[in-house]
Design an enzyme around this catalytic site. Structure first.
Site, mmCIF file in Angstrom:
data_model
loop_
_atom_site.group_PDB
_atom_site.id
_atom_site.type_symbol
_atom_site.label_atom_id
_atom_site.label_comp_id
_atom_site.label_asym_id
_atom_site.label_seq_id
_atom_site.Cartn_x
_atom_site.Cartn_y
_atom_site.Cartn_z
ATOM 1 N N ASN A 131 45.077 4.552 43.031
ATOM 2 C CA ASN A 131 46.077 3.519 42.755
ATOM 3 C C ASN A 131 45.631 2.217 43.418
ATOM 4 O OD1 ASN A 131 48.351 1.786 43.226
ATOM 5 N ND2 ASN A 131 49.703 3.451 42.641
ATOM 6 N N HIS A 147 47.604 -2.285 45.586
ATOM 7 C CA HIS A 147 47.603 -3.151 46.768
ATOM 8 C C HIS A 147 46.391 -4.069 46.847
ATOM 9 C CE1 HIS A 147 51.412 -1.677 47.740
ATOM 10 N NE2 HIS A 147 50.998 -0.424 47.763
ATOM 11 N N HIS A 160 50.939 0.386 38.955
ATOM 12 C CA HIS A 160 52.394 0.355 38.782
ATOM 13 C C HIS A 160 52.791 -1.066 38.414
ATOM 14 C CE1 HIS A 160 56.572 1.378 40.779
ATOM 15 N NE2 HIS A 160 56.710 0.918 39.553
ATOM 16 N N ARG A 187 55.546 -3.210 38.252
ATOM 17 C CA ARG A 187 56.952 -3.241 38.689
ATOM 18 C C ARG A 187 57.689 -4.349 37.964
ATOM 19 N NH1 ARG A 187 57.762 -0.187 43.742
ATOM 20 N NH2 ARG A 187 59.888 -0.913 43.570
ATOM 21 N N ARG A 228 55.427 -7.648 41.608
ATOM 22 C CA ARG A 228 55.021 -8.046 42.968
ATOM 23 C C ARG A 228 53.532 -7.782 43.215
ATOM 24 N NH1 ARG A 228 58.208 -3.452 46.421
ATOM 25 N NH2 ARG A 228 59.925 -4.261 45.178
ATOM 26 N N GLU A 259 52.196 3.511 35.852
ATOM 27 C CA GLU A 259 53.502 3.860 36.419
ATOM 28 C C GLU A 259 54.494 2.777 36.031
ATOM 29 O OE1 GLU A 259 51.627 5.872 40.446
ATOM 30 O OE2 GLU A 259 52.890 4.096 40.611
ATOM 31 N N THR A 265 58.186 3.272 46.149
ATOM 32 C CA THR A 265 59.042 4.177 45.378
ATOM 33 C C THR A 265 59.613 5.239 46.324
ATOM 34 O OG1 THR A 265 57.508 3.782 43.588
ATOM 35 C CG2 THR A 265 59.137 5.497 43.235
ATOM 36 N N GLU A 280 54.949 14.637 38.315
ATOM 37 C CA GLU A 280 54.244 14.278 39.551
ATOM 38 C C GLU A 280 55.228 14.507 40.691
ATOM 39 O OE1 GLU A 280 51.629 10.946 39.599
ATOM 40 O OE2 GLU A 280 52.059 10.527 41.708
ATOM 41 N N HIS A 299 52.003 10.218 46.819
ATOM 42 C CA HIS A 299 52.796 9.313 47.654
ATOM 43 C C HIS A 299 52.599 9.651 49.131
ATOM 44 C CE1 HIS A 299 55.718 6.398 48.953
ATOM 45 N NE2 HIS A 299 55.724 5.952 47.726
HETATM 46 N N1 PXP Z 1 52.434 8.244 42.661
HETATM 47 C C1 PXP Z 1 53.470 7.447 42.310
HETATM 48 C C2 PXP Z 1 54.287 7.842 41.122
HETATM 49 C C3 PXP Z 1 53.750 6.261 43.014
HETATM 50 O O1 PXP Z 1 54.795 5.480 42.647
HETATM 51 C C4 PXP Z 1 52.910 5.910 44.085
HETATM 52 C C5 PXP Z 1 53.163 4.640 44.825
HETATM 53 O O2 PXP Z 1 53.013 3.556 43.976
HETATM 54 C C6 PXP Z 1 51.834 6.754 44.401
HETATM 55 C C7 PXP Z 1 51.635 7.925 43.680
HETATM 56 C C8 PXP Z 1 50.859 6.425 45.479
HETATM 57 O O3 PXP Z 1 51.478 6.374 46.721
HETATM 58 P P1 PXP Z 1 50.677 5.800 47.958
HETATM 59 O O4 PXP Z 1 50.412 4.369 47.673
HETATM 60 O O5 PXP Z 1 51.597 6.034 49.110
HETATM 61 O O6 PXP Z 1 49.390 6.602 48.056
#
Ligand code: PXP
Length: 248
Positions: free
Chosen positions: A14, A17, A50, A52, A56, A77, A108, A158, A193
């Site tokens: 992901n 960031h 994601h 959003r 952001r 996402e 989330t 998930e 997550h």
């Molecule tokens: N899976 C989903 C559905 C999420 O919303 C997120 C956070 O955006 C993640 C995985 C990844 O989480 P993290 O950034 O804490 O690794």
């Protein structure tokens, strides 16, 4: 005859960031597309972003550019809104993971209440699936939410690993039971997550888990070690956990 080692779950990286850092200065650097390409070259099995509601981090143009350019599956996402449904149908990512979204949350915070929103979620799941998108629902490891996810026709769930990652008592057992139940319901099981080098092992070792989506830790650690090294280390930990060996 020796038993072949269990194949590890896929790693979805992901890159939200990277966009968070870019947006802090309003320019084009660092480019999330460049991060996606580097992550893939470094062993990511797919890219997760994601979009959003408040944009952001990832923006609409990022979705289009990343979708058009990358050679591995894109997992988008998104909240279950008409706007996001339209964007998904226009860009046709490999997968959509439907997540709950609150404007004021930092991340989330919990899973989607599928059981409480079946009527609203069923049509969007059907419309995305009819377009050939693999639909996943981000849920807490809760049997009620799992049954509801299967009932409304999701292909994948998930499991939200946030409570486990925070060290809450009994959460790993909940995850393990939920992972078993996904297979029994005919759903594919993903998890994510809050996963880090320190807590990924037990989740990666669950035989039912086919994909892990990890973001914040990988991008944060990449500041110190670089994205290729961080992805290589995470992949090694995941593979070792699945095979029951120590990482090299
Ligand atoms: N899976 C989903 C559905 C999420 O919303 C997120 C956070 O955006 C993640 C995985 C990844 O989480 P993290 O950034 O804490 O690794």
């Amino acid at each position: 005859m020796s038993v072949p080692p269990a194949s590890p779950p896929r790693l979805g990286v992901n890159i939200d960031h990277v966009a968070t850092i870019r947006n802090a200065r309003g320019g084009a650097h660092p480019d999330p597309l460049a991060a996606a390409e580097l992550a893939i070259a470094s062993g990511a099995d797919g890219i997760t972003i994601h979009l959003r509601e408040d944009r952001r981090h990832i923006r609409d143009a990022d979705v289009r550019r990343i979708r058009a350019a990358i050679a591995r599956p894109l997992n988008l996402e998104m909240a279950a809104t008409a706007e996001m449904e339209r964007i998904a149908l226009e860009t046709l990512p490999h997968a959509c993971c439907i997540v709950p979204e609150k404007r004021t949350e930092v991340t989330t915070e919990g899973g989607l209440d599928v059981a409480g929103q079946q009527a609203a979620l069923r049509p969007i799941v059907a419309s995305l699936a009819a377009a050939g998108i693999r639909v996943s629902l981000f849920i807490d490891p809760d049997p009620r939410q799992l049954r509801a996810s299967a009932d409304i026709g999701a292909a994948v769930v998930e499991l939200h690993t946030g409570a486990y990652a925070e060290g809450k008592e009994g959460e790993f057992a909940r995850l393990r039971e939920a992972a078993r139940m996904t297979t029994a319901l005919g759903l594919e099981c993903h998890a994510g997550h809050g996963l880090t080098y320190d807590n990924v092992g037990p989740v990666a070792a669950l035989a039912e888990v086919m994909e892990l989506n990890i973001g914040h830790f990988l991008i944060g650690q990449a500041i110190f070690d670089g994205l290729p090294a961080v992805i290589a280390r995470m992949r090694a930990l995941i593979a070792a956990a699945r095979q029951g060996t120590s990482p090299s």
